[in-house]
Design an enzyme around this catalytic site. Sequence first.
Site: not given
Lengths: 307, 307
Positions: B128, B181
């Site tokens: 991640e 993001t």
Amino acid sequence: MKEIKIYSPATIANVSCGFDVLGVCLDNVGDEMIFRQSEQKGLRIVEITGADLPLEIEQNVAGVAGKALMEQLNPNFGIEMIIHKKIKAGSGIGSSAASAAGAVYGINALCGYPLTNKELIYYAMQGEALVSGAPHADNVAPALLGGFAFIRSYAPLDIISIPAPKELYATVIHPQIELKTIDSRSVLKQTVGLKQAITQCGNLGGLISALYTEDYDLLGRCLHDEFVEPKRSLLIPNFAALKQVAVKCGALGGGISGAGPSVFVLSRGKQIADCVASEMRNIVKEADYQCDIHVSPINPKGIKELI
Amino acid sequence: MKEIKIYSPATIANVSCGFDVLGVCLDNVGDEMIFRQSEQKGLRIVEITGADLPLEIEQNVAGVAGKALMEQLNPNFGIEMIIHKKIKAGSGIGSSAASAAGAVYGINALCGYPLTNKELIYYAMQGEALVSGAPHADNVAPALLGGFAFIRSYAPLDIISIPAPKELYATVIHPQIELKTIDSRSVLKQTVGLKQAITQCGNLGGLISALYTEDYDLLGRCLHDEFVEPKRSLLIPNFAALKQVAVKCGALGGGISGAGPSVFVLSRGKQIADCVASEMRNIVKEADYQCDIHVSPINPKGIKELI
């Protein structure tokens, strides 16, 4: 029922990361209150022992809370109330809340229990408003419900009762110093860092989980308050040392009870809770103030009716 | 075991008031991954379908996570990995997390399950980190554990697995717009009001309680996010309308999935979740973007082994 005698317990509000949302009920520290039906309608406080508090309804938290409930229930008789205060005022373990919660419990009982204890919280809060300016529920709710009481919201009032893990004990030390609520409040910041807020959410969610799963280790890991303790603890003598001995005894953790000056520690089992009490006594032995120390299991039911 | 095929599910992170601390696992949206022992040591990605992603280990989240675990386990064989991506990248329902969690699950399985799924979270987080800059757990943890996963703390890593109420369904709409993001993050404030923070704590504690007690009404009352949704929702087309139809259908509530642009709604029972999906379709019918809509029960176990 023409007369009832009750035991209204002390409580810890602001349970660490549960600042402003979580309270818990103690078992062996509390006031006694007697309620009697009378022919003369309305509510009267006929006697108060153990504290120098006003008998006038409008100036007494038990009076204000009780009157709010009497106006709602409108019984066809009057009620006389006697209060034997055992919880010291200003101690930070819900002295006024015990009076307010006790008043509404006793009155509701004499009226034949038309309301549930949860419904009584609203009326007890009206008494709390007299001392703190704003009605708050984190002492009156655990006094009325027992165990842990979680205040999700005030508008609308939304309170969740959570059972306490069975082996949980509290040690509370009340240093008899004056800590003005205004000082206690003035150290509060109006904003917090997003990161701090998320840390608090993490600990609070973990604590709630720990209560349901009786996970004492997790409970201990969660007892950190990011919002208030770092500042407010500076007003409490020996705070760091008191927390340190708790760790040394194997306690789960602790924090400031309510707005202080009392400090609470939670432990698994009485033996550790007693150890904490004894070590705390050693710390304050040298200090130039008196203190009371209580060791108590968590009270699962709240207010009790005495014979 | 020489070969294993798994199903690695999509997940919702930032579950409303559980911003940064709570994720939940979906059941019928997910990737398929195949793992085979090979003589040539080390980890290789031999095929990826469904997405234009790099086969190079160091540039692929499944590669980075898998390599971190391989270095820990040091098996005396190599592993070949095939990834069939079904979850769209950038959708906000844990596409990269499914790859990372799937990789560590598959490798651990071929090595004879030396680690628990909870222990695998740390390694999945390393994958991640490749996409988000920082290792976060709120997608990989529910993918590996199923149900709700609560991240109490990152240092040390402390994750609590909470079962989902049995009748809970999620409806997820993924509007196919690009939401960077960086934009999603730029609307985050670095401080929050103390009052807001306490409101968030109230809702989060209530939500955790609701999960343990299967109290759907309480769950619904708690689905409000004070920290992020008020700002971030402005980047998502029709957000207010999507939430409104959810209420109209009788859903419990919802919010932004992960950093968006997907929006999730939780409902009690499939019928309401289907109603939400159908009403959402009506809303976006007129819009100039495509969308995917999923209706899924909560996946209680996380990653599944396929025959």
